[in-house]
Design an enzyme around this catalytic site. Structure first.
Site, PDB file in Angstrom:
ATOM      1  N   TYR A  52       0.938  -0.996   0.250  1.00 24.13           N
ATOM      2  CA  TYR A  52      -0.110   0.094   0.104  1.00 24.13           C
ATOM      3  C   TYR A  52       0.823   1.311   0.216  1.00 24.13           C
ATOM      4  CZ  TYR A  52      -4.911  -0.844   0.431  1.00 24.13           C
ATOM      5  OH  TYR A  52      -6.376  -1.190  -0.009  1.00 24.13           O
ATOM      6  N   GLU A  54      -0.521   4.817  -0.462  1.00 23.02           N
ATOM      7  CA  GLU A  54      -1.450   6.108  -1.023  1.00 23.02           C
ATOM      8  C   GLU A  54      -0.668   7.324  -0.619  1.00 23.02           C
ATOM      9  OE1 GLU A  54      -3.555   3.840   0.909  1.00 23.02           O
ATOM     10  OE2 GLU A  54      -5.522   4.156   0.496  1.00 23.02           O
ATOM     11  N   ASP A 197      -6.045  13.816 -25.261  1.00 28.66           N
ATOM     12  CA  ASP A 197      -6.033  12.539 -24.859  1.00 28.66           C
ATOM     13  C   ASP A 197      -5.459  11.813 -25.848  1.00 28.66           C
ATOM     14  OD1 ASP A 197      -6.600   9.964 -24.471  1.00 28.66           O
ATOM     15  OD2 ASP A 197      -8.843  10.328 -23.764  1.00 28.66           O
ATOM     16  N   THR A 223      -3.045   6.396 -22.026  1.00 25.16           N
ATOM     17  CA  THR A 223      -3.283   5.050 -21.594  1.00 25.16           C
ATOM     18  C   THR A 223      -1.411   4.643 -21.781  1.00 25.16           C
ATOM     19  OG1 THR A 223      -3.499   4.262 -23.717  1.00 25.16           O
ATOM     20  CG2 THR A 223      -5.245   4.208 -22.017  1.00 25.16           C
ATOM     21  N   LYS A 226      -1.276   0.677 -25.250  1.00 22.58           N
ATOM     22  CA  LYS A 226      -1.686   0.874 -26.534  1.00 22.58           C
ATOM     23  C   LYS A 226      -0.444   0.980 -27.268  1.00 22.58           C
ATOM     24  CE  LYS A 226      -6.521   2.470 -25.815  1.00 22.58           C
ATOM     25  NZ  LYS A 226      -6.589   3.266 -24.597  1.00 22.58           N
ATOM     26  N   ARG A 232      -0.931  -2.330 -18.909  1.00 28.95           N
ATOM     27  CA  ARG A 232      -2.406  -1.629 -18.696  1.00 28.95           C
ATOM     28  C   ARG A 232      -2.442  -0.549 -17.744  1.00 28.95           C
ATOM     29  NH1 ARG A 232      -6.764  -2.729 -21.585  1.00 28.95           N
ATOM     30  NH2 ARG A 232      -5.600  -4.452 -22.333  1.00 28.95           N
TER      31      ARG A 232
HETATM   32  N1  DSN Z   1     -11.172   0.897 -25.576  1.00 26.17           N
HETATM   33  C1  DSN Z   1     -10.153   1.627 -25.946  1.00 26.17           C
HETATM   34  C2  DSN Z   1     -10.230   1.460 -27.434  1.00 26.17           C
HETATM   35  O1  DSN Z   1     -10.430   0.301 -27.893  1.00 26.17           O
HETATM   36  O2  DSN Z   1      -9.911   2.384 -28.269  1.00 26.17           O
HETATM   37  C3  DSN Z   1     -10.559   3.239 -25.676  1.00 26.17           C
HETATM   38  O3  DSN Z   1     -10.848   3.095 -24.119  1.00 26.17           O
END
Ligand code: DSN
Length: 414
Positions: A52, A54, A197, A223, A226, A232
């Site tokens: 933990y 925080e 974003d 994120t 990707k 993730r």
């Molecule tokens: N789920 C993602 C995508 O497939 O683009 C976006 O959050």
């Protein structure tokens, strides 16, 4: 020797094994997915999950954080270097949480957000009415023109009417480059904040293969899993110290509890990969592969939203069958994709008239342009014979044999 998991929970082990096999045998073309590094998975599977922590490095609520402080410091330092910015918060559990943190930090309930509509490639958390963000804030939307491109003059017109507190640029299914500078000019004209974003394009941005959101955006969310190919998770960046302070407080104690320290370590490991010179080579190949796929699909007579792509993804506008039908047929042939709404779509998001394809995951497996020509040909064979399930099954055998020639994980667990 069997692993602890295999011994203690053979049911879950067996399912993970099945998923490992699927990931090795099928062609992964969902534009938001990737194959992360083995080292990233080792960090995620480590003892750090027990801790933990925080708060933030050297300002924790709990004791025993000396080591995890160093880990988070490393992750933050690498993120700042990678994105060439002054501030990074590496604690968001995912991209959606990163966006919520930004809104919680910079907006008041019912403030106006202007983002891209879903059918043109926007994201649920950009104040869609079906998302918490659209219930808590007022969502207004811009789309794309008939050719499928953002019309920046039109965005300005809408912004002047809406007078949003925050403009969001950056999308889930927009195949063209984003002009962050133009967006900032629009934001300045209406006295709005600008959020980029970059969840989808971050891996291209850090390689210099997509225009950079800084210095134009006040705040950037992303994120890490990707095109960045890390674990993730989510990430928030800024160059503004006042915004940075608000972001940190909005995340903790505002929205999240204990950070996922094992994932933060894995983010640091991923960022180290992104900082290597080889990363640029990867990002260039991702774009080349996608270009090749786009040209080959156009050659087969398919229609692409905006006529092509500048990044890692494309969106096919389908005729005569739905995105859902296409996704299922391709799944049956061993090619994993996702249905996607297209601009002006008359079908519901559960069916859609489009299909989104990406090149990042297969590029991570070592595939190149010739492979993408072959894949385009197989996609065409499936979709041109969408009712012929026997043919899909035959193609699946070919796809599995083809896929097995490329890199995949040696083991289902790390
Ligand atoms: N789920 C993602 C995508 O497939 O683009 C976006 O959050």
């Amino acid at each position: 020797m069997d692993s602890h998991l295999q011994t203690n929970d053979p049911q879950i082990f067996d399912l993970i094994f099945q998923e490992w096999r699927r990931q090795s045998e099928h062609l992964e073309m969902i534009a938001s997915e990737n194959y992360t590094f083995e080292s990233v998975m080792e960090a995620m599977g480590s003892v750090l999950t027990n801790k933990y922590a925080e708060g933030y490095p050297f300002k924790r609520y709990y004791g025993g954080c000396d080591v995890v402080d160093k880990i988070e410091e490393l992750a933050i330092g690498r993120a700042k270097k990678l994105f060439n910015c002054a501030f990074a918060n590496v604690q968001p559990h995912a991209g959606s949480q990163a966006n919520m943190v930004v809104y919680h930090a910079l907006l008041k309930p019912h403030d106006r957000i202007l983002g891209m509509e879903l059918s043109s490639g926007g994201h649920l958390t950009h104040a869609s009415p079906v998302s918490w963000t659209g219930k808590h804030f007022q969502g207004f939307f811009y789309g794309v023109n008939e050719e499928g491109w953002i019309d920046y003059d039109e965005v300005l017109k809408i912004a002047k009417v809406v007078r949003p507190k925050l403009i969001v640029c950056g999308y889930s299914a927009y195949p063209r480059e984003i002009d962050f500078k133009r967006f900032r000019e629009i934001a300045n004209e209406v006295d709005a904040l600008l959020m980029g974003d970059i969840a989808h394009i971050a891996g291209l941005v850090v390689a210099g293969e997509h225009p950079h959101p800084f210095p134009h955006c006040h705040v950037v969310s992303s994120t890490t899993h990707k095109t960045l190919r890390g674990p993730r998770g989510g990430l928030i960046l800024s160059d503004d110290p006042e915004i940075a302070g608000k972001i940190d407080r909005a995340l903790f104690p505002g929205l999240q509890g204990g950070p996922l320290v094992h994932v933060i370590a894995a983010k640091a490991v991923g960022f180290l990969e992104n900082l290597k010179p080889e990363w640029k080579t990867y990002a260039i190949q991702v774009k080349r592969n996608l270009q090749t796929l786009a040209q080959a699909l156009l050659g087969h007579g398919f229609e692409l939203v905006s006529g092509g792509s500048d990044n890692h993804l494309l969106v096919m506008r389908l005729h005569g069958y739905s995105g859902k039908d296409a996704q299922i047929a391709l799944d049956n042939a061993g090619i994993t994709t996702n249905k996607n709404s297209v601009p002006g779509d008359t079908r519901s998001p559960m069916f859609t008239s489009g299909l989104r394809l990406g090149s990042a995951a297969l590029t991570s497996r070592g595939m190149g342009e010739q492979d993408f020509v072959f894949i385009a040909h197989k996609i065409a064979q499936v979709l041109e014979n969408i009712q012929d399930s026997a043919q899909h099954a035959r193609i699946k055998e070919e796809i599995i044999a083809f896929s097995k020639r490329y890199k995949s994980y040696e083991s289902p667990i790390f």
